[in-house]
Design a protein around this motif. Structure first.
Motif, PDB file in Angstrom:
ATOM      1  N   ALA A  78       0.815  -1.012   0.068  1.00 23.66           N
ATOM      2  CA  ALA A  78      -0.426   0.088   0.326  1.00 23.66           C
ATOM      3  C   ALA A  78       1.240   1.404  -0.252  1.00 23.66           C
ATOM      4  N   PHE A  79       0.844   1.703  -0.877  1.00 28.16           N
ATOM      5  CA  PHE A  79       1.543   3.532  -1.104  1.00 28.16           C
ATOM      6  C   PHE A  79       0.553   4.275  -0.078  1.00 28.16           C
ATOM      7  N   VAL A  80       1.091   5.236   1.300  1.00 23.02           N
ATOM      8  CA  VAL A  80       0.444   5.809   2.087  1.00 23.02           C
ATOM      9  C   VAL A  80       0.666   7.137   2.138  1.00 23.02           C
ATOM     10  N   PHE A 116      -9.252   2.351  -8.437  1.00 18.38           N
ATOM     11  CA  PHE A 116     -10.654   1.122  -7.930  1.00 18.38           C
ATOM     12  C   PHE A 116     -10.357   0.264  -6.811  1.00 18.38           C
ATOM     13  N   PHE A 117     -10.294   0.364  -5.983  1.00 21.04           N
ATOM     14  CA  PHE A 117      -9.684   0.292  -4.747  1.00 21.04           C
ATOM     15  C   PHE A 117     -10.871   0.567  -3.586  1.00 21.04           C
ATOM     16  N   ARG A 118     -11.388   0.000  -2.688  1.00 24.60           N
ATOM     17  CA  ARG A 118     -12.066   0.749  -1.466  1.00 24.60           C
ATOM     18  C   ARG A 118     -11.276   0.926  -0.469  1.00 24.60           C
ATOM     19  N   LYS A 119     -10.988   2.467  -0.331  1.00 22.58           N
ATOM     20  CA  LYS A 119     -10.157   3.113   0.212  1.00 22.58           C
ATOM     21  C   LYS A 119     -10.363   3.399   2.060  1.00 22.58           C
ATOM     22  N   SER A 120     -11.714   2.274   2.170  1.00 18.04           N
ATOM     23  CA  SER A 120     -12.174   2.587   3.821  1.00 18.04           C
ATOM     24  C   SER A 120     -11.647   1.525   4.216  1.00 18.04           C
ATOM     25  N   ALA A 122      -8.547  -0.503   2.756  1.00 16.14           N
ATOM     26  CA  ALA A 122      -7.464  -0.677   3.095  1.00 16.14           C
ATOM     27  C   ALA A 122      -6.768   0.582   4.297  1.00 16.14           C
ATOM     28  N   ALA A 123      -8.166   1.460   4.295  1.00 13.25           N
ATOM     29  CA  ALA A 123      -7.221   2.386   5.629  1.00 13.25           C
ATOM     30  C   ALA A 123      -7.464   1.526   6.773  1.00 13.25           C
ATOM     31  N   LYS A 124      -8.435   0.748   7.283  1.00 14.43           N
ATOM     32  CA  LYS A 124      -8.634  -0.152   8.221  1.00 14.43           C
ATOM     33  C   LYS A 124      -7.125  -1.129   8.065  1.00 14.43           C
ATOM     34  N   VAL A 134      -4.580   6.191   1.946  1.00 16.96           N
ATOM     35  CA  VAL A 134      -3.661   5.134   1.359  1.00 16.96           C
ATOM     36  C   VAL A 134      -4.069   5.086  -0.057  1.00 16.96           C
ATOM     37  N   PHE A 135      -3.159   5.836  -0.492  1.00 15.27           N
ATOM     38  CA  PHE A 135      -3.451   7.090  -2.468  1.00 15.27           C
ATOM     39  C   PHE A 135      -3.633   5.394  -3.780  1.00 15.27           C
ATOM     40  N   ALA A 136      -2.661   4.266  -3.096  1.00 14.09           N
ATOM     41  CA  ALA A 136      -3.378   3.059  -4.669  1.00 14.09           C
ATOM     42  C   ALA A 136      -2.683   2.206  -3.528  1.00 14.09           C
TER      43      ALA A 136
END
Ligand SMILES: Cc1cc2nc3c(=O)[nH]c(=O)nc-3n(C[C@H](O)[C@H](O)[C@H](O)COP(=O)(O)O)c2cc1C
Length: 153
Positions: A78-80, A116-120, A122-124, A134-136
């Motif tokens: 993940a690119f944060v 096209f990914f679920r940012k929420s 990914a954040a969890k 999380v940008f990508a």
């Protein structure tokens, strides 16, 4: 970390995005190297790559884009970044492509997914909040032999 130019430069010509992986667990040496390079390649404040040893499926689930689906990956990167940093995109692009080239040099497949990914979710997974996002995300792993028809679309 010094940029391993002799490893990353030839990887530029070899890299192609890969979306279909062989579902096998990554070897311990690979896990440790990916974790290490994500921790060490941090040339800028406010952005980082994080290696996560879990399938990206729940981050991608239900996210629909114009390209093919990602399948079979057992790990992700993940690119944060800090959303208040005016140069967050440029910094993350640089850091992320370095990590992608390292993965390529390790004979691993990757595919940048920034839209096209679920940012929420990914954040969890990354346990982030506040100003960070999380940008990508990229799946990372052993891609199946040869680009599949699905990947060549
Ligand atoms: C920053 C960035 C974000 C991207 N976001 C997505 C995305 O959200 N969904 C997707 O399917 N492809 C996305 N792509 C495209 C793929 O990663 C890939 O570049 C594309 O399939 C072309 O393949 P190639 O990298 O082998 O040229 C993105 C690429 C970049 C560089």
């Amino acid at each position: 970390m010094d940029i391993p130019a002799a490893r990353w430069y030839p990887a530029i010509a070899v890299r192609h995005s890969r979306r279909i992986f062989n579902s096998e667990a990554l070897e311990a040496g690979v896990v440790s190297r990916l974790g290490e390079v994500c921790r060490d390649f941090r040339p800028f404040d406010g952005v980082r790559a994080e290696f996560v040893l879990e399938s990206p499926d729940r981050i991608f689930k239900g996210a629909v884009g114009p390209y093919g689906k990602v399948k079979g990956a057992t790990a992700l990167i993940a690119f944060v970044g800090d959303t208040t940093d005016p140069h967050v995109n440029e910094k993350l692009g640089y850091v992320g492509e370095g990590i992608v080239l390292e993965a390529t040099a390790m004979d691993l497949g990757t595919c940048w997914v920034g839209g096209f990914f679920r940012k929420s979710v990914a954040a969890k997974v990354l346990r982030i909040g506040g100003q960070e996002q999380v940008f990508a995300v990229t799946p990372v792993g052993r891609a199946v032999d040869g680009a599949t028809r699905e990947e060549r679309r």
